[in-house]
Design a protein around this motif. Structure first.
Motif, PDB file in Angstrom:
ATOM      1  N   GLU A  48       9.459   0.420   1.976  1.00 46.32           N
ATOM      2  CA  GLU A  48      10.462  -0.646   2.023  1.00 46.32           C
ATOM      3  C   GLU A  48       9.952  -1.913   1.354  1.00 46.32           C
ATOM      4  O   GLU A  48      10.667  -2.552   0.567  1.00 46.32           O
ATOM      5  CB  GLU A  48      10.845  -0.939   3.475  1.00 46.32           C
ATOM      6  CG  GLU A  48      11.897  -2.019   3.620  1.00 46.32           C
ATOM      7  CD  GLU A  48      12.264  -2.308   5.066  1.00 46.32           C
ATOM      8  OE1 GLU A  48      13.037  -3.254   5.312  1.00 46.32           O
ATOM      9  OE2 GLU A  48      11.770  -1.587   5.970  1.00 46.32           O
ATOM     10  N   ASP A  49       8.715  -2.288   1.653  1.00 48.76           N
ATOM     11  CA  ASP A  49       8.153  -3.489   1.041  1.00 48.76           C
ATOM     12  C   ASP A  49       7.956  -3.306  -0.467  1.00 48.76           C
ATOM     13  O   ASP A  49       8.108  -4.252  -1.240  1.00 48.76           O
ATOM     14  CB  ASP A  49       6.820  -3.845   1.692  1.00 48.76           C
ATOM     15  CG  ASP A  49       7.002  -4.514   3.050  1.00 48.76           C
ATOM     16  OD1 ASP A  49       8.144  -4.919   3.363  1.00 48.76           O
ATOM     17  OD2 ASP A  49       6.011  -4.635   3.798  1.00 48.76           O
ATOM     18  N   ALA A  50       7.613  -2.089  -0.886  1.00 53.92           N
ATOM     19  CA  ALA A  50       7.435  -1.830  -2.321  1.00 53.92           C
ATOM     20  C   ALA A  50       8.750  -2.008  -3.066  1.00 53.92           C
ATOM     21  O   ALA A  50       8.767  -2.516  -4.196  1.00 53.92           O
ATOM     22  CB  ALA A  50       6.887  -0.415  -2.533  1.00 53.92           C
ATOM     23  N   CYS A  94      -1.473  -6.593  -7.645  1.00 53.06           N
ATOM     24  CA  CYS A  94      -0.657  -6.270  -6.482  1.00 53.06           C
ATOM     25  C   CYS A  94      -1.348  -6.691  -5.181  1.00 53.06           C
ATOM     26  O   CYS A  94      -2.559  -6.926  -5.157  1.00 53.06           O
ATOM     27  CB  CYS A  94      -0.365  -4.772  -6.460  1.00 53.06           C
ATOM     28  SG  CYS A  94       0.668  -4.200  -7.836  1.00 53.06           S
ATOM     29  N   PRO A  95      -0.601  -6.775  -4.085  1.00 50.48           N
ATOM     30  CA  PRO A  95      -1.159  -7.281  -2.820  1.00 50.48           C
ATOM     31  C   PRO A  95      -2.222  -6.382  -2.204  1.00 50.48           C
ATOM     32  O   PRO A  95      -2.194  -5.155  -2.333  1.00 50.48           O
ATOM     33  CB  PRO A  95       0.070  -7.348  -1.904  1.00 50.48           C
ATOM     34  CG  PRO A  95       1.242  -7.386  -2.811  1.00 50.48           C
ATOM     35  CD  PRO A  95       0.859  -6.567  -4.005  1.00 50.48           C
ATOM     36  N   SER A  96      -3.146  -7.041  -1.530  1.00 47.76           N
ATOM     37  CA  SER A  96      -4.055  -6.388  -0.591  1.00 47.76           C
ATOM     38  C   SER A  96      -4.235  -7.374   0.555  1.00 47.76           C
ATOM     39  O   SER A  96      -4.066  -8.576   0.370  1.00 47.76           O
ATOM     40  CB  SER A  96      -5.395  -6.034  -1.241  1.00 47.76           C
ATOM     41  OG  SER A  96      -5.998  -7.177  -1.832  1.00 47.76           O
ATOM     42  N   THR A  97      -4.568  -6.871   1.733  1.00 49.26           N
ATOM     43  CA  THR A  97      -4.656  -7.741   2.907  1.00 49.26           C
ATOM     44  C   THR A  97      -5.845  -7.330   3.774  1.00 49.26           C
ATOM     45  O   THR A  97      -6.596  -6.413   3.449  1.00 49.26           O
ATOM     46  CB  THR A  97      -3.357  -7.647   3.736  1.00 49.26           C
ATOM     47  OG1 THR A  97      -3.125  -6.272   4.097  1.00 49.26           O
ATOM     48  CG2 THR A  97      -2.164  -8.174   2.961  1.00 49.26           C
ATOM     49  N   THR A 103       8.998  -4.802  -5.950  1.00 51.42           N
ATOM     50  CA  THR A 103       9.420  -4.434  -7.303  1.00 51.42           C
ATOM     51  C   THR A 103      10.574  -5.311  -7.770  1.00 51.42           C
ATOM     52  O   THR A 103      10.573  -5.811  -8.901  1.00 51.42           O
ATOM     53  CB  THR A 103       9.838  -2.952  -7.346  1.00 51.42           C
ATOM     54  OG1 THR A 103       8.748  -2.137  -6.914  1.00 51.42           O
ATOM     55  CG2 THR A 103      10.256  -2.545  -8.752  1.00 51.42           C
ATOM     56  N   GLU A 104      11.557  -5.494  -6.896  1.00 57.55           N
ATOM     57  CA  GLU A 104      12.703  -6.338  -7.256  1.00 57.55           C
ATOM     58  C   GLU A 104      12.251  -7.762  -7.583  1.00 57.55           C
ATOM     59  O   GLU A 104      12.694  -8.353  -8.573  1.00 57.55           O
ATOM     60  CB  GLU A 104      13.707  -6.371  -6.108  1.00 57.55           C
ATOM     61  CG  GLU A 104      14.936  -7.217  -6.403  1.00 57.55           C
ATOM     62  CD  GLU A 104      15.917  -7.248  -5.246  1.00 57.55           C
ATOM     63  OE1 GLU A 104      16.926  -7.971  -5.347  1.00 57.55           O
ATOM     64  OE2 GLU A 104      15.678  -6.556  -4.225  1.00 57.55           O
ATOM     65  N   ALA A 105      11.339  -8.307  -6.763  1.00 58.53           N
ATOM     66  CA  ALA A 105      10.859  -9.674  -6.995  1.00 58.53           C
ATOM     67  C   ALA A 105      10.062  -9.769  -8.287  1.00 58.53           C
ATOM     68  O   ALA A 105      10.195 -10.736  -9.053  1.00 58.53           O
ATOM     69  CB  ALA A 105       9.998 -10.123  -5.804  1.00 58.53           C
ATOM     70  N   PHE A 106       9.234  -8.772  -8.562  1.00 61.13           N
ATOM     71  CA  PHE A 106       8.422  -8.773  -9.781  1.00 61.13           C
ATOM     72  C   PHE A 106       9.308  -8.673 -11.024  1.00 61.13           C
ATOM     73  O   PHE A 106       9.117  -9.403 -12.006  1.00 61.13           O
ATOM     74  CB  PHE A 106       7.424  -7.623  -9.734  1.00 61.13           C
ATOM     75  CG  PHE A 106       6.555  -7.490 -10.960  1.00 61.13           C
ATOM     76  CD1 PHE A 106       5.870  -8.585 -11.472  1.00 61.13           C
ATOM     77  CD2 PHE A 106       6.427  -6.267 -11.600  1.00 61.13           C
ATOM     78  CE1 PHE A 106       5.073  -8.469 -12.606  1.00 61.13           C
ATOM     79  CE2 PHE A 106       5.624  -6.132 -12.720  1.00 61.13           C
ATOM     80  CZ  PHE A 106       4.953  -7.237 -13.231  1.00 61.13           C
ATOM     81  N   LEU A 164      10.128   3.082  -9.082  1.00 57.82           N
ATOM     82  CA  LEU A 164      10.902   3.371 -10.279  1.00 57.82           C
ATOM     83  C   LEU A 164      12.407   3.271 -10.049  1.00 57.82           C
ATOM     84  O   LEU A 164      13.149   2.803 -10.921  1.00 57.82           O
ATOM     85  CB  LEU A 164      10.546   4.762 -10.806  1.00 57.82           C
ATOM     86  CG  LEU A 164       9.070   5.053 -11.030  1.00 57.82           C
ATOM     87  CD1 LEU A 164       8.894   6.393 -11.742  1.00 57.82           C
ATOM     88  CD2 LEU A 164       8.398   3.945 -11.834  1.00 57.82           C
ATOM     89  N   ASP A 165      12.877   3.716  -8.883  1.00 51.56           N
ATOM     90  CA  ASP A 165      14.310   3.625  -8.596  1.00 51.56           C
ATOM     91  C   ASP A 165      14.762   2.170  -8.596  1.00 51.56           C
ATOM     92  O   ASP A 165      15.811   1.828  -9.156  1.00 51.56           O
ATOM     93  CB  ASP A 165      14.627   4.266  -7.250  1.00 51.56           C
ATOM     94  CG  ASP A 165      14.457   5.779  -7.267  1.00 51.56           C
ATOM     95  OD1 ASP A 165      14.490   6.365  -8.369  1.00 51.56           O
ATOM     96  OD2 ASP A 165      14.302   6.368  -6.187  1.00 51.56           O
ATOM     97  N   GLU A 166      13.997   1.326  -7.941  1.00 51.94           N
ATOM     98  CA  GLU A 166      14.353  -0.088  -7.849  1.00 51.94           C
ATOM     99  C   GLU A 166      14.280  -0.747  -9.234  1.00 51.94           C
ATOM    100  O   GLU A 166      15.146  -1.560  -9.596  1.00 51.94           O
ATOM    101  CB  GLU A 166      13.406  -0.797  -6.879  1.00 51.94           C
ATOM    102  CG  GLU A 166      13.882  -2.163  -6.426  1.00 51.94           C
ATOM    103  CD  GLU A 166      15.123  -2.085  -5.550  1.00 51.94           C
ATOM    104  OE1 GLU A 166      15.885  -3.076  -5.555  1.00 51.94           O
ATOM    105  OE2 GLU A 166      15.334  -1.054  -4.881  1.00 51.94           O
TER     106      GLU A 166
END
Length: 350
Positions: free
Chosen positions: A319-321, A265-268, A325-328, A70-72
């Motif tokens: 960090e990755d989230a 969203c990603p899963s690996t 978020t920024e990319a999405f 949410l912050d991002e």
């Protein structure tokens, strides 16, 4: 005089006991943290009633909860989205509630985790029971409930022992008693499921640093995912029924001017391997996108969304989230599905 002395001794004794109890749990690594309970969810569900066409609501299961920060989002757009995602649930009834029990006609971002989304439309089944319970609580809550929650939040943020967490990391009396081995008590077959996130008052959830950096700890979470996979051997998803249920509400929502965006969203690792086998993309995601006819973003389709490694195979580190978020959000801007607020535009122009 004796009563006064007894009262003082009682109060001092209680304070000493609570202090000792708090210090003990702090020494065990516990910290003060909010409970992600019915009350906290209801506070943010209430925000929907005042939301405008420019607002965004996030619904889904734990991946939307962990991965969309949410912050991002607010930093990029100037508006903070309303986070209504719930761990371990399908978004079907959350979406149904927003469509049929509110006048909201902004943008709803729907997270799709196939094993939950396509599971069932039965309202009392595990993927739907929790969200329906919260919806009911929101409708039925009293002023006393609201006051109690307002008073409890500062206490939860101050004391580690005030926790409603259950399971292996629970410190409520019931959870502590469940950990005691007595006689021939049948052990719980599920591997220990540790808490691996923290939440704030805006329902912004982040993976703990330990989960992201301690591979052994992350491995305990992976064991739980594999347990669920093996336990669901006879599971038959209700693909047609769930898709129809969702698409019908999409049409209602779009008819009144609302917008829907799907996100996968990603899963690996082994989790992604299992999903590809049991929920082939062409049969599930692609058909859902086609039938709902709404903008959709699958992480595997975008370079900026797919280059992540989930520490426990199913969720992004904090960090990755932020980066995800920024990319999405950038993709949503590019495709014209959301716009920056006047405040952000002014800052950009200046």
């Amino acid at each position: 005089m004796n009563l006064k002395k007894s009262l003082i001794i009682g109060v001092v004794g209680c304070l000493l006991g609570l202090t000792a109890w708090e210090l003990y749990w702090r020494s065990q690594g516990f910290t003060a943290d909010l409970d992600d309970d019915d009350n906290l969810w209801a506070i943010h569900r209430a925000r929907v009633e005042e939301a405008t066409e420019d607002d965004v609501i996030l619904i889904g299961s734990s991946r939307v909860y962990f991965d969309l920060q949410l912050d991002e989002w607010e930093q990029e757009t100037g508006k903070r989205p309303i986070q209504l995602a719930i761990e371990g649930t399908s978004p079907l009834y959350a979406f149904d509630d927003l469509v049929n029990n509110s006048d909201f006609k902004g943008t709803i971002v729907v997270g799709v985790t196939e094993s939950l989304f396509f599971s069932t439309v039965f309202p009392e089944a595990p993927p739907n029971e929790k969200i329906n319970k919260r919806i009911k609580y929101y409708k039925d809550r009293t002023y006393a409930d609201r006051l109690n929650n307002s008073l409890s939040i500062p206490i939860q943020n101050s004391f580690a022992f005030v926790s409603d967490v259950s399971g292996v990391d629970g410190i409520k009396l019931k959870s502590l008693l469940d950990e005691i081995k007595i006689g021939e008590r049948v052990p719980d077959p599920m591997p220990p499921f540790h808490v691996f996130s923290s939440v704030d008052e805006s329902r912004n959830l982040r993976m703990t640093e330990r989960t992201a950096t301690d591979t052994a700890f992350a491995g305990t979470i992976k064991k739980v995912w594999m347990f669920f996979r093996n336990a669901g051997g006879d599971f038959e998803p209700e693909k047609e029924a769930t898709t129809e249920f969702f698409v019908e509400n999409v049409k209602k929502f779009r008819d009144r001017g609302g917008k829907v965006v799907l996100i996968r969203c990603p899963s690996t690792g082994d989790v992604r391997g299992f999903e590809k086998k049991v929920f082939p993309r062409k049969e599930y995601w692609d058909q859902l996108v086609e039938k709902s006819d709404v903008p959709a973003y699958h992480f595997e389709d975008y370079q900026k969304l797919k280059d992540y490694d989930c520490p426990e195979w199913s969720h992004l580190s904090a960090e990755d989230a932020d980066n995800f978020t920024e990319a999405f959000v950038d993709l949503l801007f590019r495709d014209g599905h959301i716009s920056k607020s006047d405040r952000i535009d002014q800052l950009t122009n200046n």
